[in-house]
Design a protein around this motif. Structure first.
Motif, PDB file in Angstrom:
ATOM      1  N   GLU A 147      -7.421   2.497 -31.173  1.00  0.00           N
ATOM      2  CA  GLU A 147      -7.180   1.859 -32.462  1.00  0.00           C
ATOM      3  C   GLU A 147      -5.737   1.369 -32.548  1.00  0.00           C
ATOM      4  O   GLU A 147      -5.459   0.293 -33.094  1.00  0.00           O
ATOM      5  N   LEU A 196     -12.386   4.174 -23.432  1.00  0.00           N
ATOM      6  CA  LEU A 196     -12.737   5.540 -23.803  1.00  0.00           C
ATOM      7  C   LEU A 196     -13.239   6.343 -22.602  1.00  0.00           C
ATOM      8  O   LEU A 196     -13.282   7.577 -22.642  1.00  0.00           O
ATOM      9  N   GLU A 256     -13.664  -0.422 -25.996  1.00  0.00           N
ATOM     10  CA  GLU A 256     -14.557   0.730 -25.891  1.00  0.00           C
ATOM     11  C   GLU A 256     -14.616   1.279 -24.472  1.00  0.00           C
ATOM     12  O   GLU A 256     -14.782   2.488 -24.264  1.00  0.00           O
ATOM     13  N   GLU A 278     -10.548   7.563 -29.485  1.00  0.00           N
ATOM     14  CA  GLU A 278     -10.714   6.455 -30.426  1.00  0.00           C
ATOM     15  C   GLU A 278      -9.435   6.154 -31.199  1.00  0.00           C
ATOM     16  O   GLU A 278      -9.134   4.995 -31.485  1.00  0.00           O
ATOM     17  N   LYS A 279      -8.670   7.189 -31.553  1.00  0.00           N
ATOM     18  CA  LYS A 279      -7.414   6.964 -32.273  1.00  0.00           C
ATOM     19  C   LYS A 279      -6.429   6.181 -31.419  1.00  0.00           C
ATOM     20  O   LYS A 279      -5.663   5.353 -31.922  1.00  0.00           O
TER      21      LYS A 279
END
Length: 211
Positions: free
Chosen positions: A202, A191, A188, A198-199
């Motif tokens: 992931e 970011l 996190e 977020e993609k």
């Protein structure tokens, strides 16, 4: 008397013709009889050809197994032709490096375990001399191969670019952030770096580590 003789001749002649007709019929019957076994040989011939058909599924199965054994490996760092290469199960890191053209003159050969068996989607990174590195462990289990994961807190610009969607600019942003704010501790936190969403994280969750 003459009429009687004439009738007798007709009877005898008719009898002779009848006998000849019977003889011809019997002759034709026995002539056709040797051909009858031919029909019984047809199933035998078909049985002898059956192995040809049963061999096809076996060949397809072998081709499928061979295709499944092919794996893709990403070779990066100090090699002559970095890129993704197709190898086979059982090949070693040495084979992947050879497919990538071999080591560059400035490569730190000791930075990779050349005897390590490769696995699908594996990243082989060859460091340059003077560059920090961690030797790949002896196990070829992807779960145990921490060295194949990019250390987001120590990787340089070149190593960071092995991550999905990372170019020179984004790699420099990651380095600048950790120099100003200290090491990353979670996905996190990435970011907060400009250009990372977020993609992106992931995709990175199975590619990076923080130690």
């Amino acid at each position: 008397m003459e009429k009687l003789k004439r009738h007798m001749n007709w009877i005898i002649g008719g009898g002779i013709l009848l006998i000849l007709a019977i003889i011809v019929s019997l002759f034709n019957y026995f002539q056709s009889e040797p051909n009858m076994p031919i029909t019984s040989q047809i199933p035998i011939q078909m049985e002898s050809e059956s192995p040809i058909h049963t061999d096809k599924p076996k060949r397809k199965k072998e081709d499928k197994i061979q295709k499944e054994a092919e794996i893709m490996v990403d070779v990066q760092g100090s090699v002559k032709r970095p890129g993704v290469y197709e190898l086979k199960e059982g090949d070693r890191v040495l084979d992947a490096i050879q497919m990538a053209g071999g080591f560059k003159d400035g490569a730190e050969v000791r930075s990779v375990n050349q005897a390590l068996k490769i696995s699908d989607e594996m990243i082989v990174y060859v460091a340059e001399k003077g560059e920090k590195y961690e030797l790949q462990p002896a196990s070829s289990n992807p779960v145990e191969e921490n060295s194949t994961l990019v250390n987001i807190n120590s990787a340089d610009e070149t190593v960071l670019q092995t991550l999905n969607g990372v170019g020179p600019a984004k790699a420099q942003s990651i380095i600048s952030y950790r120099e100003e704010n200290g090491p990353f501790t979670s996905l996190e936190q990435l970011l907060e770096v400009r250009g990372i969403g977020e993609k992106t994280i992931e995709k990175w969750k199975d590619q990076i580590r923080f130690d």
